[in-house]
Design an enzyme around this catalytic site. Structure first.
Site, PDB file in Angstrom:
ATOM      1  N   ARG A  76      -7.800  -3.032  10.966  1.00  7.31           N
ATOM      2  CA  ARG A  76      -7.972  -3.671   9.650  1.00  7.31           C
ATOM      3  C   ARG A  76      -7.554  -5.075   9.712  1.00  7.31           C
ATOM      4  NH1 ARG A  76      -5.120  -1.227   4.605  1.00  7.31           N
ATOM      5  NH2 ARG A  76      -5.238  -3.322   3.685  1.00  7.31           N
ATOM      6  N   HIS A  91      -1.613 -17.288   5.523  1.00  8.49           N
ATOM      7  CA  HIS A  91      -1.063 -17.893   4.384  1.00  8.49           C
ATOM      8  C   HIS A  91      -2.099 -19.222   3.993  1.00  8.49           C
ATOM      9  CE1 HIS A  91       2.872 -15.634   3.580  1.00  8.49           C
ATOM     10  NE2 HIS A  91       1.956 -15.198   3.016  1.00  8.49           N
ATOM     11  N   CYS A 136     -10.571   0.855  -4.816  1.00 13.05           N
ATOM     12  CA  CYS A 136      -9.803  -0.191  -4.948  1.00 13.05           C
ATOM     13  C   CYS A 136      -9.636  -0.863  -3.766  1.00 13.05           C
ATOM     14  CB  CYS A 136      -8.439   0.317  -5.310  1.00 13.05           C
ATOM     15  SG  CYS A 136      -7.602   1.504  -4.343  1.00 13.05           S
ATOM     16  N   ARG A 196       1.203   2.392  -7.492  1.00 15.68           N
ATOM     17  CA  ARG A 196       1.076   3.345  -6.117  1.00 15.68           C
ATOM     18  C   ARG A 196       2.435   3.243  -5.861  1.00 15.68           C
ATOM     19  NH1 ARG A 196      -2.509   1.255  -1.316  1.00 15.68           N
ATOM     20  NH2 ARG A 196      -0.952  -0.479  -1.269  1.00 15.68           N
ATOM     21  N   ASP A 222      -8.435   1.131   4.453  1.00 16.12           N
ATOM     22  CA  ASP A 222      -7.889   1.984   5.376  1.00 16.12           C
ATOM     23  C   ASP A 222      -8.926   3.104   5.800  1.00 16.12           C
ATOM     24  OD1 ASP A 222      -5.044   1.588   6.247  1.00 16.12           O
ATOM     25  OD2 ASP A 222      -4.711   1.655   3.833  1.00 16.12           O
TER      26      ASP A 222
HETATM   27  C1  PEP Z   1      -7.060   0.481   0.821  1.00 14.60           C
HETATM   28  O1  PEP Z   1      -6.398   1.016   1.882  1.00 14.60           O
HETATM   29  O2  PEP Z   1      -8.063   0.257   0.502  1.00 14.60           O
HETATM   30  C2  PEP Z   1      -5.971   0.167  -0.232  1.00 14.60           C
HETATM   31  C3  PEP Z   1      -6.591  -0.270  -1.207  1.00 14.60           C
HETATM   32  O3  PEP Z   1      -4.697   0.085   0.022  1.00 14.60           O
HETATM   33  P1  PEP Z   1      -3.978  -1.106   0.776  1.00 14.60           P
HETATM   34  O4  PEP Z   1      -4.978  -2.209   1.310  1.00 14.60           O
HETATM   35  O5  PEP Z   1      -2.817  -1.694   0.209  1.00 14.60           O
HETATM   36  O6  PEP Z   1      -3.631  -0.440   2.340  1.00 14.60           O
HETATM   37 MG    MG Z   2      -4.379   1.449   2.252  1.00 11.05          MG
END
Ligand code: PEP
Ligand code: MG
Length: 588
Positions: A473, A197, A510, A340, A463
């Site tokens: 990640r 944070h 995204c 989503r 992901d």
């Molecule tokens: C991704 O996996 O790139 C994504 C946008 O979803 P999140 O980061 O919320 O898993």
């Molecule tokens: Mg994701």
């Protein structure tokens, strides 16, 4: 590495971009000496009142801090302070200290420290670094209450001299939050990951920050000046005249860039040769929505609805969700809103009490798998989203789809809920676009099949990279292995985009990759027509888009796709970016 008589360069990890020069101000956040003494039965009531007053004082501090951050527009930081206010609104900690006072008869400072220590053990055994980082909030709240109890200003930031570089083993989020931008030049810490944070707050306030530094090296009286380079993760102790000159000029250029970005705020995201890009935002917090218009963004490309349940710790009702989605849709005034559906699991794990804990949350009951098993939760959310279509251009996005069966089953649920709403004469739009997230290599390789049955595709590179390269990640020790430009990852992206185009289905990207300006030309060249990024990246990405020439970007992407090493690809992209946007100098 010694490079001059007394100039020393330390290498850490940059977690908030920007460059600063200043004098180190050491901040030892170890607990203040906590007194321990017995409290007589006759004094228990007085001790209880003392605790109550300090608790209220801490809450007032945080409310004030929240207002200050709101006025500074630091929205990510506001969310963190809100999370701390929630801790103060939760009776768990308060009651635990109250009962300990009854049973142990000791002063509340020591009881509070003991109770939080017990929580520490529970947090530290959690596998997920995201939640381990969250203990910092509890620790921070404790320090604040202790500050009131001890009246010695443990969290007093007013003594920081102007232009100081804060150096600390670890910073609590509320400390970075309380630091004023014009006073604090930068922060350097030993610990704290990118998801901590404190890092999020520093980024939101535009304070450069580097972590992973042995801070003892910055403490001696011989250290008179340091440069903090949040871009490369370097901390330079007692810089030479030459180094200082280079960094001062870099600072000036970055300042010019910042002014330029603000000037261009209202210009469209269009390449130099007139190719229009949809530049959308990823949103977790409803309050951010009005900035979509201020930044002239094309809409919300990803609303992470699961944040509604992460903050409330339970699934919101249909009505609660409807209120949120419809308000978002209305405030977007006709711009698209991609909701989503709950992407639970993975790093967004549910808490223990929910009963949905997994051995390996990344490979278990996540996202669409979870929703197809818990159909009532899914139906409730779909109803709320469909009802919100009466208020704007709302679309549904399905996360972590691995194959066509899941997509078909999810679409069946959506169709059933729709029929039911129509029967009940609920006002809903004539149709709703259903998109598929491509986050798994399996989904990427059948992008043709998925595109054939979807209204749009959205590539979730966060992901996709994790699963394609088998790298967690959230683990900052694996940073060198988490490589967005791995040729395998780029081939997957290229394949997804070309299959989507064959089926005339729009494709968006995204993940965080969309927010890295070094990748913008490559992604546009690969054919990605929509980028969705966190609000704070919109202006820089727009600036880069406006410099790109789409024909050259296509050539660049072909050149990159033929390369076999990510090291060479990164070099090429960095070079290309330095020519495209020289004012965002990554090197001093
Ligand atoms: C991704 O996996 O790139 C994504 C946008 O979803 P999140 O980061 O919320 O898993
Ligand atoms: Mg994701």
């Amino acid at each position: 590495m010694k490079t001059a008589l007394n100039q020393e360069i330390l290498q850490g990890t940059g977690i908030s971009r920007g460059v600063a020069v200043g004098k180190p101000h050491f901040w030892d956040l170890k607990d203040a000496e906590v007194p321990s003494y017995a409290v007589e039965e006759s004094d228990l009531e007085r001790e209880r009142r003392r605790f109550k007053k300090s608790w209220a004082g801490a809450r007032d501090d945080l409310e004030r801090l929240k207002c200050q951050l709101e006025s500074e527009g630091a929205r990510d930081a506001v969310a963190i302070i809100e999370a701390q206010l929630q801790l103060l609104g939760d009776p768990l900690l308060y009651d635990a200290v109250g009962s300990a006072l009854e049973s142990e008869g000791r002063n509340v400072e020591v009881l509070l420290s003991d109770v939080v220590e017990r929580f520490r053990v529970r947090f530290e055994t959690m596998d997920d670094p995201y939640f381990r980082d969250r203990f910092q909030d509890l620790e921070d709240v404790k320090q604040r209450i202790l500050g009131h109890l001890l009246m010695d200003g443990v969290v007093n930031v007013s003594k920081i001299p102007e232009g100081a570089v804060i150096v600390a083993p670890l910073l609590a989020p509320s400390h970075t939050a309380a630091m004023q931008r014009h006073v604090v030049a930068a922060c350097v810490t030993e610990k704290g990951g990118v998801t901590s944070h404190a890092a999020i707050v520093a980024k939101a306030k535009g304070v450069p920050m580097v972590t992973g530094i042995d801070v003892s090296k910055l403490c001696g009286p011989e250290v008179s000046q340091v440069i903090v380079d949040g871009v490369t993760g370097r901390v330079i102790i007692n810089p030479s005249h030459d180094t200082l000159k280079k960094y001062r000029s870099m600072q000036r250029r970055l300042g010019v860039l910042q002014d330029l970005l603000l000037e261009q705020r209202e210009l469209p995201a269009e390449t130099h040769d007139g190719y229009r890009v949809r530049l959308c935002v990823n949103v977790e917090d409803i309050e951010e929505i009005d900035h979509v218009h201020e930044h002239c963004a094309s809409g919300v490309g990803l609303f992470r609805s699961e944040y509604l349940l992460l903050t409330n710790k339970k699934f919101p009702s249909e009505e609660q969700q409807y209120q949120v989605y419809s308000k978002l849709a209305e405030r977007l005034q006709g711009l698209p809103l991609v909701v989503r559906v709950f992407d639970v699991g993975g790093d967004k794990n549910l808490d223990e009490e929910s009963g949905w804990q997994d051995v390996n949350p990344y490979l278990s009951l996540r996202a669409i798998r979870f929703l197809l098993r818990e159909r009532d939760i899914f139906r409730t959310q779909v109803r709320a989203i469909l009802r919100a279509t009466a208020h704007g251009k709302v679309k549904i996005l399905l996360p972590m789809v691995s194959g066509v069966e899941e997509l078909r089953q999810a679409k069946e649920v959506i169709a059933e809920v729709r029929d039911d709403l129509i029967k009940k004469k609920e006002p809903i739009a004539d149709s709703i676009a259903v998109g598929t997230m491509i986050e798994l290599p399996s989904a990427a390789l059948i992008a043709d099949h998925l595109a054939a049955e979807s209204d749009f595709l959205s590539i979730g590179t966060n992901d996709l990279i994790q699963y394609a390269l088998a790298v967690d990640r959230t683990d900052h020790t694996m940073t060198g292995h988490y490589v967005p430009t791995h040729p395998g990852v780029l081939r997957l992206i290229s394949y997804i985009v070309s299959e989507a185009h064959k089926h005339k289905v729009p494709v968006s990207l995204c993940g965080e990759m969309a927010a890295d300006p070094r990748y913008t030309a490559l992604l546009l060249g690969l054919g990605v027509e929509e980028l969705s990024v966190a609000m704070r990246h919109v202006l820089l990405i727009k600036h880069v888009i406006r410099r790109v020439n789409i024909v050259e970007a296509r050539k660049l992407s072909q050149q990159v796709l033929a390369m076999d090493s990510h090291v060479a690809i990164d070099e090429l992209l960095a070079h290309h970016y330095s020519l495209l946007v020289p004012e965002d100098c990554l090197q001093p």
